[in-house]
Design a protein around this motif. Structure first.
Motif, PDB file in Angstrom:
ATOM      1  N   VAL A   1      33.257  -8.227  52.913  1.00  0.00           N
ATOM      2  CA  VAL A   1      32.768  -7.599  51.698  1.00  0.00           C
ATOM      3  C   VAL A   1      32.409  -8.644  50.648  1.00  0.00           C
ATOM      4  CG1 VAL A   1      34.083  -5.503  52.061  1.00  0.00           C
ATOM      5  CG2 VAL A   1      35.097  -7.377  50.745  1.00  0.00           C
ATOM      6  N   GLN A   2      32.743  -9.917  50.950  1.00  0.00           N
ATOM      7  CA  GLN A   2      32.454 -10.978  49.995  1.00  0.00           C
ATOM      8  C   GLN A   2      31.238 -11.767  50.428  1.00  0.00           C
ATOM      9  OE1 GLN A   2      36.313 -13.063  50.003  1.00  0.00           O
ATOM     10  NE2 GLN A   2      36.759 -12.054  48.058  1.00  0.00           N
ATOM     11  N   ARG A   3      30.855 -12.676  49.557  1.00  0.00           N
ATOM     12  CA  ARG A   3      29.785 -13.609  49.888  1.00  0.00           C
ATOM     13  C   ARG A   3      30.311 -15.028  49.762  1.00  0.00           C
ATOM     14  NH1 ARG A   3      28.335  -9.324  50.782  1.00  0.00           N
ATOM     15  NH2 ARG A   3      26.287  -8.340  50.642  1.00  0.00           N
ATOM     16  N   GLN A   4      29.998 -15.815  50.753  1.00  0.00           N
ATOM     17  CA  GLN A   4      30.410 -17.219  50.737  1.00  0.00           C
ATOM     18  C   GLN A   4      29.267 -18.046  50.177  1.00  0.00           C
ATOM     19  OE1 GLN A   4      33.402 -18.939  52.018  1.00  0.00           O
ATOM     20  NE2 GLN A   4      32.411 -20.543  50.832  1.00  0.00           N
ATOM     21  N   LEU A   5      29.538 -18.762  49.110  1.00  0.00           N
ATOM     22  CA  LEU A   5      28.543 -19.644  48.511  1.00  0.00           C
ATOM     23  C   LEU A   5      28.799 -21.070  48.966  1.00  0.00           C
ATOM     24  CD1 LEU A   5      28.604 -18.334  44.826  1.00  0.00           C
ATOM     25  CD2 LEU A   5      27.219 -17.525  46.715  1.00  0.00           C
TER      26      LEU A   5
ATOM     27  N   VAL B   1      21.898 -23.492  46.879  1.00  0.00           N
ATOM     28  CA  VAL B   1      23.174 -22.861  47.202  1.00  0.00           C
ATOM     29  C   VAL B   1      22.892 -21.756  48.208  1.00  0.00           C
ATOM     30  CG1 VAL B   1      25.065 -21.435  46.349  1.00  0.00           C
ATOM     31  CG2 VAL B   1      24.297 -23.397  45.003  1.00  0.00           C
ATOM     32  N   HIS B   2      23.526 -21.848  49.350  1.00  0.00           N
ATOM     33  CA  HIS B   2      23.358 -20.831  50.375  1.00  0.00           C
ATOM     34  C   HIS B   2      24.336 -19.689  50.129  1.00  0.00           C
ATOM     35  CE1 HIS B   2      20.643 -23.166  52.952  1.00  0.00           C
ATOM     36  NE2 HIS B   2      21.298 -24.214  52.507  1.00  0.00           N
ATOM     37  N   VAL B   3      23.883 -18.483  50.394  1.00  0.00           N
ATOM     38  CA  VAL B   3      24.710 -17.297  50.240  1.00  0.00           C
ATOM     39  C   VAL B   3      24.848 -16.634  51.613  1.00  0.00           C
ATOM     40  CG1 VAL B   3      24.969 -15.061  49.098  1.00  0.00           C
ATOM     41  CG2 VAL B   3      23.847 -16.956  47.891  1.00  0.00           C
TER      42      VAL B   3
ATOM     43  N   GLY C   1      31.932 -24.870  47.186  1.00  0.00           N
ATOM     44  CA  GLY C   1      31.952 -23.583  47.864  1.00  0.00           C
ATOM     45  C   GLY C   1      32.801 -22.587  47.111  1.00  0.00           C
ATOM     46  N   LYS C   2      32.452 -21.314  47.220  1.00  0.00           N
ATOM     47  CA  LYS C   2      33.211 -20.276  46.523  1.00  0.00           C
ATOM     48  C   LYS C   2      32.947 -18.946  47.212  1.00  0.00           C
ATOM     49  CE  LYS C   2      33.898 -18.466  41.818  1.00  0.00           C
ATOM     50  NZ  LYS C   2      35.265 -18.969  41.643  1.00  0.00           N
ATOM     51  N   ARG C   3      33.987 -18.111  47.244  1.00  0.00           N
ATOM     52  CA  ARG C   3      33.801 -16.751  47.740  1.00  0.00           C
ATOM     53  C   ARG C   3      33.821 -15.801  46.559  1.00  0.00           C
ATOM     54  NH1 ARG C   3      36.104 -15.031  53.499  1.00  0.00           N
ATOM     55  NH2 ARG C   3      35.335 -16.793  54.704  1.00  0.00           N
ATOM     56  N   VAL C   4      32.824 -14.958  46.507  1.00  0.00           N
ATOM     57  CA  VAL C   4      32.757 -13.992  45.421  1.00  0.00           C
ATOM     58  C   VAL C   4      32.403 -12.635  45.999  1.00  0.00           C
ATOM     59  CG1 VAL C   4      32.091 -15.705  43.684  1.00  0.00           C
ATOM     60  CG2 VAL C   4      30.328 -14.470  44.950  1.00  0.00           C
TER      61      VAL C   4
END
Ligand SMILES: [Zn+2]
Length: 68
Positions: free
Chosen positions: A28-32, A21-23, A40-43
């Motif tokens: 201010v978020q991180r895209q996974l 999984v790339h980060v 994919g997910k933004r956290v």
């Protein structure tokens, strides 16, 4: 714990396959992004923990190759 500069989380499953999984920084978020399934997910917090949860939950990949 991974450092703040870690840009990917990789785990191996029981068959020795690597799942990554790339980060990526996204404001201010991180895209996974998962290489294996395209998930994919933004956290905003603890992106590596979310990545680990995905790898363990979806791919049964829990072996950390960086741990001897
Ligand atoms: Zn995946």
């Amino acid at each position: 714990m991974p450092s703040m500069t870690t840009s990917k989380v990789s785990r191996w499953d029981q068959h020795g396959r690597e799942h990554v999984v790339h980060v990526r920084k996204a404001g201010v978020q991180r895209q996974l992004r998962c290489d294996t399934c395209g998930w994919g997910k933004r956290v905003q917090f603890l992106p590596w923990l979310k990545a680990e949860e995905h790898l363990a939950g979806e791919h049964q990949a829990t072996v950390d190759p960086s741990v001897p």
